[in-house]
Design an enzyme around this catalytic site. Structure first.
Site, PDB file in Angstrom:
ATOM      1  N   GLU A 124       0.873  -1.176   0.000  1.00  0.00           N
ATOM      2  CA  GLU A 124       0.000   0.000   0.000  1.00  0.00           C
ATOM      3  C   GLU A 124       0.906   1.221   0.000  1.00  0.00           C
ATOM      4  O   GLU A 124       1.460   1.598   1.032  1.00  0.00           O
ATOM      5  CB  GLU A 124      -0.914  -0.006   1.227  1.00  0.00           C
ATOM      6  CG  GLU A 124      -1.777  -1.244   1.345  1.00  0.00           C
ATOM      7  CD  GLU A 124      -2.674  -1.472   0.149  1.00  0.00           C
ATOM      8  OE1 GLU A 124      -2.973  -0.497  -0.552  1.00  0.00           O
ATOM      9  OE2 GLU A 124      -3.062  -2.622  -0.094  1.00  0.00           O
ATOM     10  N   CYS A 134      -2.184   9.078   3.090  1.00  0.00           N
ATOM     11  CA  CYS A 134      -1.739   8.582   1.781  1.00  0.00           C
ATOM     12  C   CYS A 134      -2.765   8.816   0.692  1.00  0.00           C
ATOM     13  O   CYS A 134      -2.411   8.890  -0.489  1.00  0.00           O
ATOM     14  CB  CYS A 134      -1.379   7.103   1.863  1.00  0.00           C
ATOM     15  SG  CYS A 134      -2.734   6.033   2.403  1.00  0.00           S
TER      16      CYS A 134
END
Length: 471
Positions: free
Chosen positions: A221, A255
């Protein structure tokens, strides 16, 4: 309660023996459905009881973090995910019958999801509890044991995690390694049965290289510059409000925060004013700023962000702070950078802070082409009515999408969360995570009487059967 003090680093020599102990314990007694559900229930109960300790630890690491942001982002998300895992676990574990095909009649076929063994989890600093416990809980639900490496940049949060997990799990089921980048590099090189890493694209490449000699399966990720596109038909006030929420939550240290926003040229200045209006409406009061405006996690990150703004000013770009004043050594005012060129640092680097480039486009096609010309992002935020939003979705391939808002697809338990290309590989959350951390084991049950009883030379005697099977 005071935040736990940072703990000593794990010696490198202890990493492999700890993994060996976790694997030996798993082989000795693989977790059944009852144990998995019990583990998740105890994790939930202890974690819910210690949410205040968690928020204190995270705030101490950040210098200040708005308590509601910790309770929502690192508390609610974890509790919700554990609830979803417990609710669906028995159904996911149940073998799934599939057709074997007429050529194999009367054989039966099924797919079983069996645990892999030991899953490694490397968690980042920006949501230090959420991004550690959600993959950990998923791995537990999938029947694995877990070795966790939290971030060295949030040492009090990491110490909290170690205390929490020691209270919930025996040492043979979950272990925690603490330490800096050297520990992280050695950890990534361990022969896990699966490894989950959340962090930057640059470090993700290093993790992938470290895992390659062991052919360790990975869920990565990563980051990237997640764009928002405001279509010409969408109200600016509503877009601005939702962009500010997504950008300033955790001071932009997310993010999937909107990294830049594209808006039709005729409304660029109006959007900038709408953003300013939203920010000042939320943070005009000094007491609210002190309580609810999160700081940057470290001096190094603060210096990096101010460097992005210095670069923009040096290029003659319009740099507009949206607040006149913020308090705190590592607080950084929300700031807009207007129409940066591609060479500007704010367009070359993932921002990861409260800075938002606003870029004008000539047409929606041009805006879509602008995003298509860049690396595939972790998230995409189209703001528009159905037809224009669909036009955006038809051409851009991101990791995930929230239409007419920001961030929220992460919180939807039934949506897989993951990147694509430089923004990551694989996915987790809900069923996607359970599938990633198990082996989809194909099983064929043969009958006492089967066609293979005749499939042997001399083939001339079964020529018609071979012709039938080869149709």
């Amino acid at each position: 309660m005071d935040a736990p003090a940072p703990a000593a680093a794990t010696p490198l020599a202890d990493l492999q023996p700890t993994l060996d102990a976790l694997r030996a314990a798993w082989r000795d007694r693989r977790p059944d459905a009852a144990q998995r559900r019990d583990d998740l229930a105890r994790l939930r109960a202890v974690f819910a009881r210690r949410l205040g300790d968690m928020a204190d630890a995270i705030s101490a690491d950040f210098g200040h973090r708005a308590r509601p942001e910790s309770l929502i982002a690192d508390g609610m998300t974890v509790l919700s995910e554990i609830d979803a895992l417990r609710r669906h676990l028995r159904g996911w574990m149940r073998p799934r019958r599939v057709g074997a095909g007429w050529r194999l009649w009367p054989a039966r076929a099924e797919v079983r999801h069996v645990p892999l063994g030991v899953v490694g989890v490397i968690a980042p600093w920006n949501y230090p509890v959420n991004l550690a416990l959600i993959p950990l809980a998923t791995a537990i639900a999938a029947g694995n044991h877990v070795y966790l490496k939290p971030s060295e940049h949030t040492p009090r949060s990491s110490a909290f995690l170690r205390e929490l997990l020691a209270e919930v799990f025996p040492p043979g089921r979950v272990a925690v390694a603490l330490g800096d980048a050297d520990v992280g590099a050695a950890f990534a090189g361990l022969p896990f049965d699966h490894l989950v890493f959340t962090g930057s694209t640059a470090v993700g490449r290093k993790v992938m290289a470290a895992a390659a000699p062991n052919l360790t399966p990975l869920t990565l990720e990563l980051g990237g510059k997640s764009p928002a596109i405001v279509c010409p038909d969408y109200p600016l006030d509503k877009a601005a409000a939702r962009l500010v929420t997504g950008k300033l939550f955790n001071a932009g240290q997310t993010c999937i925060a909107p990294d830049y926003v594209l808006v039709d040229a005729a409304r660029r200045d109006a959007l900038v004013e709408a953003l300013r209006y939203e920010v000042r409406g939320r943070y005009a009061d000094a007491g609210v700023r002190a309580a609810d405006y999160t700081h940057i996690v470290s001096d190094a990150q603060h210096a990096r962000l101010t460097g992005l703004l210095d670069d923009a000013r040096a290029r003659g770009l319009t740099v507009l702070p949206l607040l006149d004043e913020v308090s705190g050594a590592r607080a950084l005012a929300p700031t807009v950078v207007v129409d940066p060129d591609d060479d500007a640092a704010v367009m070359r680097e993932e921002i990861f802070g409260p800075i938002l480039p606003v870029i004008a486009y000539r047409s929606l096609d041009a805006a879509i082409a602008f995003v298509e010309a860049r690396e595939r992002p972790l998230a995409l935020y189209p703001f528009g009515e159905r037809a224009q939003a669909e036009a955006v979705l038809a051409r851009i391939v991101p990791g995930g999408v929230t239409v007419n808002d920001t961030l929220l697809h992460f919180a939807a338990n039934r949506l897989p969360f993951g990147g694509v290309g430089p923004s990551g590989m694989g996915a987790y959350h809900g069923r996607a995570g359970f599938d990633a951390m198990t082996k989809a084991l194909p099983v064929l049950w043969q009958s006492r009487i089967a066609v293979t009883d005749w499939l042997r030379p001399p083939y001339a005697r079964i020529a018609k059967l071979v012709d039938l099977l080869a149709r």
